[in-house]
Design an enzyme around this catalytic site. Structure first.
Site, short mmCIF file in Angstrom:
data_model
loop_
_atom_site.label_atom_id
_atom_site.label_comp_id
_atom_site.label_asym_id
_atom_site.label_seq_id
_atom_site.Cartn_x
_atom_site.Cartn_y
_atom_site.Cartn_z
N LYS A 48 4.25 -16.46 7.04
CA LYS A 48 3.16 -16.58 6.09
C LYS A 48 3.05 -15.30 5.23
O LYS A 48 2.38 -15.29 4.21
CB LYS A 48 1.84 -16.73 6.85
CG LYS A 48 1.81 -17.90 7.79
CD LYS A 48 0.53 -17.84 8.62
CE LYS A 48 0.70 -18.79 9.79
NZ LYS A 48 -0.33 -18.53 10.83
N GLU A 99 10.67 -12.06 1.24
CA GLU A 99 10.07 -11.64 2.51
C GLU A 99 8.90 -10.69 2.23
O GLU A 99 8.82 -10.09 1.15
CB GLU A 99 11.12 -10.82 3.29
CG GLU A 99 11.82 -11.59 4.39
CD GLU A 99 11.05 -11.52 5.70
OE1 GLU A 99 9.81 -11.64 5.67
OE2 GLU A 99 11.70 -11.35 6.73
N ASP A 100 8.05 -10.49 3.24
CA ASP A 100 6.97 -9.51 3.10
C ASP A 100 7.47 -8.11 3.44
O ASP A 100 7.31 -7.17 2.68
CB ASP A 100 5.76 -9.88 3.97
CG ASP A 100 6.11 -10.13 5.44
OD1 ASP A 100 7.31 -10.12 5.80
OD2 ASP A 100 5.18 -10.33 6.24
N ASP A 153 11.90 -4.94 8.61
CA ASP A 153 11.71 -3.87 9.59
C ASP A 153 13.06 -3.59 10.25
O ASP A 153 13.86 -2.80 9.75
CB ASP A 153 10.63 -4.33 10.58
CG ASP A 153 10.33 -3.30 11.65
OD1 ASP A 153 10.92 -2.21 11.63
OD2 ASP A 153 9.49 -3.59 12.53
N ARG A 175 -4.68 -10.40 6.13
CA ARG A 175 -3.78 -10.85 5.06
C ARG A 175 -4.49 -10.83 3.71
O ARG A 175 -3.85 -10.72 2.67
CB ARG A 175 -3.30 -12.29 5.33
CG ARG A 175 -2.40 -12.43 6.54
CD ARG A 175 -1.75 -13.81 6.54
NE ARG A 175 -1.23 -14.19 7.83
CZ ARG A 175 -0.04 -13.83 8.31
NH1 ARG A 175 0.76 -13.09 7.57
NH2 ARG A 175 0.36 -14.22 9.50
P1 IMP Z 1 12.29 -7.62 11.37
O1 IMP Z 1 12.93 -8.91 11.80
O2 IMP Z 1 12.29 -6.61 12.49
O3 IMP Z 1 12.88 -7.06 10.10
O4 IMP Z 1 10.75 -7.91 11.13
C1 IMP Z 1 10.31 -8.55 9.97
C2 IMP Z 1 9.03 -9.30 10.20
O5 IMP Z 1 8.18 -8.61 11.11
C3 IMP Z 1 8.24 -9.41 8.92
O6 IMP Z 1 8.54 -10.61 8.23
C4 IMP Z 1 6.79 -9.37 9.38
O7 IMP Z 1 6.34 -10.66 9.67
C5 IMP Z 1 6.83 -8.57 10.66
N1 IMP Z 1 6.48 -7.15 10.44
C6 IMP Z 1 7.28 -6.07 10.56
N2 IMP Z 1 6.62 -4.93 10.31
C7 IMP Z 1 5.35 -5.30 10.02
C8 IMP Z 1 4.18 -4.56 9.64
O8 IMP Z 1 4.17 -3.32 9.51
N3 IMP Z 1 3.07 -5.31 9.40
C9 IMP Z 1 3.04 -6.67 9.50
N4 IMP Z 1 4.10 -7.39 9.84
C10 IMP Z 1 5.25 -6.72 10.11
#
Ligand code: IMP
Length: 195
Positions: free
Chosen positions: A60, A116-117, A120, A185
């Site tokens: 979302k 994507e938002d 990470d 959000r």
């Molecule tokens: P990744 O798979 O480790 O790159 O994580 C990506 C997903 O983790 C994002 O699409 C977010 O939903 C969530 N996410 C990672 N860091 C944050 C943050 O600082 N705040 C909120 N959501 C996060």
């Protein structure tokens, strides 16, 4: 008949809800976000000239970003939504990417732009690229409002074609679509979450 007009006082765009002790300093104001989204919209418009890109917005977290981004592109563009989760209710990635709601149509032969938002560890984006790649699009590019800085992180970040802003490796952020346990959000700015 008299119509009573109520004067509505607009809240300042970057005000922090006073009752929320979890909301830390504002990292990116609504105005900074709006300006950056316009720039990225212009880049997308230029880079996809001659094609009708199919945006795959990741639910979302990207909802606020993608709705502004689509309006910043002055050219034909289409959108699909795909839901994933990898965080549960904490602030550390579980590393397990689950696809919830899938896209509703064929993407073969299309120029796809994943929106994507935040990237990470990159696990979600890598998973999505593999998943959508199997559906034989012509090209896949990626766009993320935020990427976590590789400085101080143990993860190798994936390449992202369009990036809004970089955030520090140790900051968990909320607002403008990003949540902590489904909350915050609706903040119009991006702030640090005080864990
Ligand atoms: P990744 O798979 O480790 O790159 O994580 C990506 C997903 O983790 C994002 O699409 C977010 O939903 C969530 N996410 C990672 N860091 C944050 C943050 O600082 N705040 C909120 N959501 C996060």
């Amino acid at each position: 008949m008299f119509v009573k007009l109520l004067a509505v006082r607009a809240k300042p765009l970057n005000s922090t809800p006073a009752a929320d002790a979890d909301v830390g300093p504002v990292l990116f104001s609504a105005e900074q976000i709006a300006a950056r989204v316009q720039q990225i919209g212009g880049e997308i418009e230029r880079d996809f000239a001659g094609s009708v890109p199919l945006v795959v917005a990741i639910l979302k977290g990207s909802v606020l970003f993608v709705s502004d981004l689509l309006r910043a592109v002055d050219a034909p563009i289409e959108v699909e939504f795909l839901a994933v989760s990898s965080y549960g209710s904490g602030t550390k990635s579980t590393g397990v990417v689950r696809i919830g709601k899938d896209i509703d149509r064929e993407i073969s032969g299309r120029d796809v732009l994943i929106v994507e938002d935040i990237v990470d560890t990159g696990a979600t984006l890598r998973h999505l690229k593999d998943y959508l790649g199997q559906l034989k699009p012509a090209t896949i590019r990626t766009c993320s409002l935020l990427v976590r800085s590789p400085v101080g992180s143990e993860h190798e970040p994936p390449d992202v074609d369009y990036v809004g802003f970089e955030v520090a490796s140790d900051a968990f952020v909320i607002g403008y679509g990003l949540d902590h346990d489904q909350r915050y959000r609706n903040l119009p700015y991006i702030a640090e979450f005080l864990v």
